[in-house]
Design a protein around this motif. Sequence first.
Motif, PDB file in Angstrom:
ATOM      1  N   HIS A   9     -13.328   2.909  42.399  1.00 14.12           N
ATOM      2  CA  HIS A   9     -12.054   3.257  43.005  1.00 14.12           C
ATOM      3  C   HIS A   9     -12.266   4.268  44.126  1.00 14.12           C
ATOM      4  O   HIS A   9     -13.379   4.743  44.363  1.00 14.12           O
ATOM      5  CB  HIS A   9     -11.080   3.802  41.942  1.00 14.12           C
ATOM      6  N   ARG A  10     -11.189   4.575  44.805  1.00 14.93           N
ATOM      7  CA  ARG A  10     -11.242   5.407  46.020  1.00 14.93           C
ATOM      8  C   ARG A  10     -12.281   4.853  46.992  1.00 14.93           C
ATOM      9  O   ARG A  10     -13.177   5.551  47.453  1.00 14.93           O
ATOM     10  CB  ARG A  10     -11.530   6.863  45.676  1.00 14.93           C
ATOM     11  N   ASP A  28      -7.343   1.305  50.748  1.00 17.86           N
ATOM     12  CA  ASP A  28      -7.354   2.032  49.464  1.00 17.86           C
ATOM     13  C   ASP A  28      -7.590   1.004  48.382  1.00 17.86           C
ATOM     14  O   ASP A  28      -6.658   0.453  47.796  1.00 17.86           O
ATOM     15  CB  ASP A  28      -6.030   2.771  49.259  1.00 17.86           C
ATOM     16  N   VAL A  30      -9.789  -1.096  45.091  1.00 18.63           N
ATOM     17  CA  VAL A  30     -10.315  -1.007  43.732  1.00 18.63           C
ATOM     18  C   VAL A  30     -11.082  -2.295  43.448  1.00 18.63           C
ATOM     19  O   VAL A  30     -10.640  -3.385  43.850  1.00 18.63           O
ATOM     20  CB  VAL A  30      -9.182  -0.852  42.693  1.00 18.63           C
ATOM     21  N   LYS A  44      -5.366  -0.839  45.621  1.00 18.95           N
ATOM     22  CA  LYS A  44      -5.042  -0.103  44.402  1.00 18.95           C
ATOM     23  C   LYS A  44      -3.594  -0.372  43.980  1.00 18.95           C
ATOM     24  O   LYS A  44      -3.292  -0.531  42.785  1.00 18.95           O
ATOM     25  CB  LYS A  44      -5.254   1.391  44.636  1.00 18.95           C
ATOM     26  N   ALA A  47      -3.212  -3.538  41.884  1.00 22.26           N
ATOM     27  CA  ALA A  47      -4.081  -3.716  40.715  1.00 22.26           C
ATOM     28  C   ALA A  47      -3.246  -4.013  39.475  1.00 22.26           C
ATOM     29  O   ALA A  47      -2.098  -3.559  39.361  1.00 22.26           O
ATOM     30  CB  ALA A  47      -4.924  -2.471  40.496  1.00 22.26           C
TER      31      ALA A  47
END
Length: 404
Positions: A9-10, A28, A30, A44, A47
Motif C-alpha cells: 500500500h501507499r 494511490d 494497493v 485504494k 479496494a
Amino acid sequence: MTLADRVWHRCRLATLSPHREGLGVVEDGVIAAKDGIIVYAGPKADAPTGLDAAERIDCEGRWITPGLVDCHTHLVYGGNRAEEFELRLAGASYEEIARRGGGIMSTVKATRTASEDALVSGAQRRLEALMAEGVTTVEIKSGYGLAFATEQRQLRAARRLGSENQVTVRTTFLGAHALPPERAGDSKAYIADVCDMIPKLATEGLVDAVDAFCENIAFSVEETAQVFARARECNLRVKLHADQLSNLGGAALAARFGALSADHLEYADEAGIAAMAAAGTAAVVLPGAYYFLREKQTPPIDLMRKHRVPIALATDSNPGSSPLTSLLLTMNMGATLFRLTVDECIAAVTREAAGALGLFSETGSLEAGKRCDLAIWDVERPAELVYRIGFNPLHARVFRGQTT
C-alpha cells in the motif's frame, strides 16, 4: 473481509492494464496477493471492503510496475567473442567474420565442449544481472549446439536456471541458427536434422517454442518454413529472427505461421508488418544488436505504429552481437536509437514482452488473476526508468508474491 497473504500500500502503480490509458497509472494504489496470485490491483478507494493480510508493506510512495520480461535472449553458451569485437573495431563486418568460420561457429565450438554445469554456471551470472534490474520472466534460446546432444544440453541448462532461481524461464529451440561445420554446404540435410530434433526435444518437455534465423547467411524462407511446419505438427508456437540484415520476407513468413513474434525486423517492409498485424504477431526490436553491430537501418517503428503491431524490447543477450545484460539500458536504447516513447518502452518490457512469449494471460500487467511479479522502484516518475543510463533504481523485486 477479503484476506490475502500480502498487501502493498501507499504505492503508485503503472498497471500496464490494456483497460487503462497509457501506462495505466494509479496514483494511490494497493496490490494484494494470495498464493502468489494478484487478487486486487488498483486504487485504494476501490479496494474490496475489509481487504487485509497477514503482512502489510508500506511502499512509501514508490512506483510499482509488473516484473520486467526479457523476451529474447541467448543466455546459455560457452566462451565469449571479445576477439571478434576487436576485429569488428578494425573494420571486419559481422557477415565477413561469420563467413570466415567465426561468429556463431566460434561459440558453437565452445558450447559443444562445455558441460551442463559449466553452461548453467556461466549463464547464472548473466541471469543474475537481469534479475537485479527487476526481471521476473526471461526467454532463453538454444542454437549454439547445432547437434542434438548439445542443443539438448543447452535447453536442460535453461530449464535448470528456471528451477534454481526465482524467475520464470521460457525455452526456445533455435537449432536452425546456423549451418554446422559437419553439414557445410548441405543446408537441406541439416534442416532435416533440425526437423528430427524437434519432436525428440518436445517429448522431453524441453521446448516451449521454436525459432529460426531466416537470412542470407543462415536459412532461406523455404527451409525455415519446413522447420515451422514440423513445430506446428508438435503443437509448438514459433518465433523468428526476421529481416535483420536484408528483406527476405521473414516478417510475412512469421505471420503465415501465426508466430508469437518476429524479431529484429530492420529491413521489414510494410507488407510484412501488415501481415504481422493481421496474424497477431508481436514485433521484438533489439537495439543492443543494432548498436553493437553499428547498423544503419532502424526497424520501421512508424509502420508498426500505423498497423498497431505490439512492440516489445529485449536485450538479445548473446556473445556475438549483443553482449547486453541490462533491460534498463535496453529501454534507453529503444528510446534514443529507435525513437520509442517512454510509455512504449515500459510497455515493451512488460505487457508487450509477455505477449511476445504467449504469457500475457499470466504476467506483464498488474491485474487480478495474474502472477504477483512486481518491480518496486525508487523513482519520482516512470520516465526515469528509460532516461537514466547505468543507474539501477530497483528497490525490491517480488516473484510470485515473495520479495526476493
